[in-house]
Design an enzyme around this catalytic site. Structure first.
Site, PDB file in Angstrom:
ATOM      1  N   MET A  90       4.821  15.560  31.488  1.00  0.00           N
ATOM      2  CA  MET A  90       5.652  15.225  30.334  1.00  0.00           C
ATOM      3  C   MET A  90       6.365  13.893  30.545  1.00  0.00           C
ATOM      4  O   MET A  90       6.885  13.617  31.628  1.00  0.00           O
ATOM      5  CB  MET A  90       6.690  16.315  30.111  1.00  0.00           C
ATOM      6  N   GLU A 112      10.421  18.791  26.881  1.00  0.00           N
ATOM      7  CA  GLU A 112      10.585  20.032  27.627  1.00  0.00           C
ATOM      8  C   GLU A 112      10.983  19.779  29.096  1.00  0.00           C
ATOM      9  O   GLU A 112      11.708  20.572  29.696  1.00  0.00           O
ATOM     10  CB  GLU A 112       9.294  20.855  27.517  1.00  0.00           C
ATOM     11  N   TYR A 125      15.197  10.787  23.881  1.00  0.00           N
ATOM     12  CA  TYR A 125      13.875  11.195  23.380  1.00  0.00           C
ATOM     13  C   TYR A 125      13.401  12.392  24.211  1.00  0.00           C
ATOM     14  O   TYR A 125      12.342  12.387  24.838  1.00  0.00           O
ATOM     15  CB  TYR A 125      12.862  10.041  23.415  1.00  0.00           C
ATOM     16  N   HIS A 181      12.993  17.409  30.230  1.00  0.00           N
ATOM     17  CA  HIS A 181      14.456  17.243  30.273  1.00  0.00           C
ATOM     18  C   HIS A 181      15.158  18.580  30.062  1.00  0.00           C
ATOM     19  O   HIS A 181      16.162  18.878  30.720  1.00  0.00           O
ATOM     20  CB  HIS A 181      14.923  16.306  29.152  1.00  0.00           C
TER      21      HIS A 181
END
Ligand code: PAF
Length: 283
Positions: A184, A35, A32, A37
């Site tokens: 994030m 940004e 899933y 990652h």
């Protein structure tokens, strides 16, 4: 980009790369992708010859009442995103291949797993250390990169790598934030619009803490009292922990005289969010 599901095939690919003298980088993820990652993948792309992103929602790091079943998944989108940043191989094993029946070996890192998330998620870091050690054995990376949002996770992995003499460079990458400064996380999708507004209090609280230090405050208790005020616990917001600790050992600090980690875990509705900041005091 290749997708490899089999543990043995991944090991064979890694062996071939090693024989060719290629440098391998691993980006471990639970999928899933966001940004954050992708930033990790880009960061290793120009440091390595072969980049592997693992996508595996690891059952052993979820507690019995946690969100393993409903953890968000979108493999197709993850594939496209990984390819767009130059990943060479996605390694996506099945739980039954990683933990076949009869499985009974775990990696236990002790002191640094005690505080913070270790208190509220018993067994979590045992699951993380175990799966990361397994991924290291399968992918045989020269380097692996982890986000600093999971600061304690990064600390645990550094400890494991040092203690078990794993010859792997561990790279920490700064927290990537959304346009509104929310850190994030794949779990942000659980938040309603109203909850998201409340979630922004985490980063506000971190900034406020540094602001107090800049004005001369040094006492952890006073800083944490203000942090709790900014978080405004109440309906829909519950503080799991707000702690100031040593950035290396994660032991509690009563004063901030140099560098300290301020770590937060807060439930907004049913969603548990974490965030952190290194506080710095100039003497
Ligand atoms: O940070 C994560 O997504 C996971 O804890 C990790 C490191 C991929 C291990 O499952």
């Amino acid at each position: 980009m290749r997708i490899i599901n089999s543990v043995v095939e991944m090991q064979q690919q890694a062996d071939r790369w090693r024989a060719e003298g290629k440098k391998i980088a691993l980006v471990p993820t639970m999928g899933y992708l966001h940004e954050g990652h992708l930033s990790l993948m880009r960061a290793v792309r120009n440091r390595a010859d072969a980049v592997v992103a693992s996508i595996f929602v690891n059952p052993t790091q979820f507690g019995p009442n946690e969100d393993l079943e409903r953890y968000p998944r979108d493999f197709e989108r993850d594939g496209k995103l990984s390819e767009s940043v130059g990943v060479d191989v996605i390694f996506a094993p099945q739980p039954a291949d990683m933990y076949p029946s009869g499985y009974q070996t775990y990696v236990e890192v002790t002191d640094v797993t005690g505080p913070l998330c270790g208190g509220s998620r018993p067994g979590h870091f045992r699951g993380v250390a175990t799966v990361v050690a397994k991924l290291f054995n399968i992918v045989e990376p020269h380097m692996a990169i982890f986000g600093e949002k999971d600061y304690q996770q990064l600390t645990v992995i550094r400890r494991m790598v040092a203690d078990l003499n794993m010859n792997i460079e561990i790279i920490g990458y700064p927290i990537v934030r959304e346009h509104d400064d929310l850190a994030m996380s794949s779990r942000n999708v659980y938040l309603s619009a109203e909850q998201r507004g409340k979630a922004l209090r985490l980063n506000l609280a971190l900034k406020e803490a540094q602001g107090l230090i800049d004005k001369g405050e040094r006492q952890s208790d006073s800083i944490l009292a203000r942090v709790r005020e900014v978080l405004q616990p109440g309906e829909d917001v519950r503080i799991d922990y707000a702690q100031i600790c040593r950035p290396d050992t994660l032991e509690d600090l009563t004063r901030v005289d140099d560098r300290a980690l301020l770590a937060l875990a807060v439930y907004v509705g049913a969603t548990r969010l974490i965030d952190n900041r290194i506080l710095t005091a100039r003497s």
